[in-house]
Design a protein around this motif. Structure first.
Motif: not given
Ligand code: SF4
Length: 492
Positions: A382-396
Motif C-alpha cells: 500500500p506504500v508502493a515499496i519496490d521490494i524487488p529493486e531493493i533486494l537486487v540493490h542489497l544483493r549487489e
C-alpha cells in the motif's frame, strides 16, 4: 537490530530447507495466506482511488523520511508539552535499559504488553525477565507465541504457523503457569479458544500498573501516538495502567492528522481486509483523571538512520507493517516466518533486516536472496515499496561490498565470502555486453550446442541450479531472428 532469541540462527537456505519439509507448517501457512490474500484483493478493489491512495502514502512517507530530523524534534516538543516524556535509544540495548529502568522505578514487577514489534526487535521480554520483571503479551497471537515458548512468524498473525488444535494444546498445557488456567475440557472451536484467552487476559489487564506498547503511527504536529488493532486488548493496555511506556521506531512518523487519514484507509484493507479496523486508539501525553498518569515514549533508532543514508534501501522505511507482502509471497508461503531469523519475516524482512543489522552475518547476507523476485510483493504494497529493486540493490552490496553507513559512520564493506562465482559471472556478463561481436558469437555457439547443455551447472554453480530449472537456450538468438525476418541488423 538485535533480539537475543534470533541470535545464532542458520542462514535462510538452511532454515528454509528444514521448514519446507514440514508438511503441517506448509498446510497451515497456505490456508492462512490464501484466505487473507483473496479477501484483501476484494477489499482493495472496492476503492476507486486505491492507486492514488497508494501514491499519496508513498509520497508522504518519503517526504517525512527526508526531513525526519525536523519532524522528530517537532514530535518531541509536542509530546513534552502534553505531559509525556521522550527518551532516545540509539540501539536495542539502550532501549531495553531505558524501559527496564522505567519499570523498576515504578516498583512493579509485572507489565502488560500490546502491539510492539519494536520490542520484539530489541528482545525486551528477555531483558525484563533478567531484571525480575514478567511481561504478559495480550495480543491473542502474541499470547499463543509466548505461552508456546515460540517465536513470531508473521507480522500481523505471529502464530500463523499454528492450527487450532495446536493452540488448544498450548492453552491447556501452559496457561496455568502464567495465570488463570484454561478449562480442562477446552475445545478447539474459535469461540472457546477466544473465551479462554479473554478470561486469562482480563485478570492481567485489571491487575497491571504498567503497560508497554508500540505504535503504528506518531503524529508530529500534536505528539499523538496511534495504535490500530482488532481485539480491544490494545485499548485495555493503553488506558488501564498507571504508567504507559511506548517503544516506537523513529520511522513511524507522519507529519499531520491529515496524513494519518491516508494510512487509516490503506492499512486495514491491506492487513486484515477490513474497511476499517475495529479499534483505533490515540493518546497524547497525559490527561487529568483519565488514562495513565505517566506516559513515556522511547524512540528507537537501532539501524534506522543507517538505512536512511542509503537512498535506495531507505524506501523500506516507508513500511506500515500491513503484512500484505508476506501473504502473497511464494517463498514465505513455503519457508514460513522463522526462516528469516528476525521479527520481520517475508519480503519486507528480506530488505529491512539486512539494513538494520547489516549484512556481515551469514544469515543477514542470505536474506536478500530469500526471494524469487516475482514482484507480487510490490504489487500489493500500500506504500508502493519496490521490494524487488531493493533486494537486487542489497544483493549487489553483499556480492560487491562498497560504501555503507554503520552506526552513523561511513565505511566500506568488503564483499561477502562465498560469492566468488557470482562475481566472476557478473564480470563476464559485463564484458560480453561491452563486446557485441563476442556476445553474438557466444549466443550462436550456445544455440548450436543447446542439446548438449547439462541440466545442472558444475562446480560452484551447482547450488544455484539444484533449486531451479536452468533456462533453455533458444534455437535462434533475437539478433538472428531480427536479421532473418527484417533482413538487416541495424539498431539491434
Ligand atoms: S512492505 Fe508494504 S506490503 Fe509489506 S508489510 Fe510493509 S507496507 Fe505492507
Amino acid at each position: 537490530m538485535s533480539g537475543s532469541a534470533y541470535l545464532g540462527m542458520p542462514a535462510f537456505p538452511e532454515a528454509a530447507a528444514t521448514a519446507t519439509r514440514d508438511a503441517g507448517l506448509r498446510a497451515n501457512l497456505r490456508h492462512a495466506t490464501h484466505t487473507i490474500r483473496d479477501k484483501r484483493a476484494a477489499a482493495v478493489a472496492e476503492l476507486p482511488d486505491w492507486s492514488a491512495l497508494r501514491a499519496a502514502g508513498a509520497a508522504v512517507k518519503d517526504r517525512t523520511l527526508r526531513h525526519l530530523d525536523h519532524y522528530l524534534e517537532q514530535l518531541e516538543s509536542a509530546v513534552t508539552a502534553a505531559g509525556g516524556r521522550v527518551h532516545w535509544a540509539a540501539d536495542a540495548a539502550e532501549a531495553n535499559r531505558i524501559v527496564t529502568g522505567l519499570v523498576l522505578a515504578t516498583g512493579e514487577r509485572e507489565v502488560v504488553k500490546v502491539k510492539s514489534m519494536a520490542t520484539q526487535e530489541t528482545g525486551l521480554n528477555g531483558a525484563l525477565a533478567r531484571a525480575g520483571i514478567r511481561a504478559y503479551e495480550t495480543d491473542l497471537p502474541e499470547l499463543i507465541v509466548q505461552l508456546g515458548g515460540d517465536l513470531p512468524s508473521h507480522i500481523l498473525v505471529p502464530a500463523i504457523h499454528r492450527n487450532r488444535s495446536e493452540i488448544r494444546d498450548i492453552f491447556r498445557e501452559h496457561m496455568g503457569r502464567w495465570g488463570r488456567p484454561a478449562p480442562e475440557d477446552l475445545s478447539d472451536s474459535p469461540a472457546a479458544l477466544a473465551e479462554a484467552a479473554r478470561l486469562h487476559l482480563r485478570e492481567k489487564f485489571l491487575g497491571a500498573k504498567v503497560g508497554i506498547s508500540g505504535a503504528n503511527f506518531m503524529v508530529a504536529e500534536t505528539g499523538t501516538l496511534v495504535v490500530v488493532e482488532s481485539e480491544g486488548n490494545g485499548r485495555m493496555c493503553l488506558t488501564l495502567p498507571e504508567t504507559l511506556i511506548s517503544v516506537v521506531g523513529i520511522e513511524k512518523l507522519v507529519p499531520t492528522w491529515q496524513d494519518l487519514e491516508i494510512y487509516l484507509q490503506s492499512l486495514p484493507r491491506s492487513s486484515t481486509a477490513e474497511r476499517m479496523n475495529p479499534y483505533t486508539s490515540t493518546w497524547t501525553g497525559t490527561t487529568d483523571e483519565d488514562g495513565p498518569r505517566a506516559s513515556h515514549l522511547v524512540l528507537l533508532d537501532n539501524g534506522r538512520t543507517d538505512a536512511l543514508a542509503d537512498t535506495v534501501g531507505r524506501r523500506a522505511l516507508r513500511c506500515i507493517r500491513c503484512s500484505a507482502c508476506l501473504n502473497v509471497c511464494p517463498v514465505y508461503e513455503r519457508a514460513g516466518g522463522h526462516a528469516y531469523g528476525s521479527p520481520y519475516p517475508g519480503p519486507i524482512g528480506a530488505v529491512l533486516t539486512p539494513q538494520l543489522r547489516g549484512v556481515t552475518s551469514a544469515l543477514d547476507a542470505s536474506l536478500p536472496y530469500a526471494s524469487s523476485l516475482c514482484g507480487a510483493c510490490y504489487e500489493v504494497c500500500p506504500v508502493a515499496i519496490d521490494i524487488p529493486e531493493i533486494l537486487v540493490h542489497l544483493r549487489e552490496r553483499v556480492v560487491q561490498g562498497g560504501p555503507v553507513t554503520r552506526n552513523g559512520v561511513k565505511t566500506v564493506l568488503r564483499p561477502a565470502k562465498g560469492h566468488a562465482a557470482e562475481r566472476a559471472a557478473m564480470r563476464a556478463a559485463a564484458w560480453a555486453f561491452d563486446h557485441p561481436g563476442a556476445l553474438r558469437t557466444g549466443q550462436r555457439l550456445a544455440a548450436r550446442t543447446r542439446r548438449l547443455h547439462p541440466r545442472r551447472l558444475p562446480g560452484p554453480g551447482r547450488a544455484w541450479s539444484d533449486t531451479r530449472d536452468l533456462p533453455a537456450v533458444p534455437a535462434e538468438s533475437f539478433r538472428d531472428w531480427w536479421r532473418r525476418t527484417r533482413g538487416e541488423e541495424d539498431g539491434v
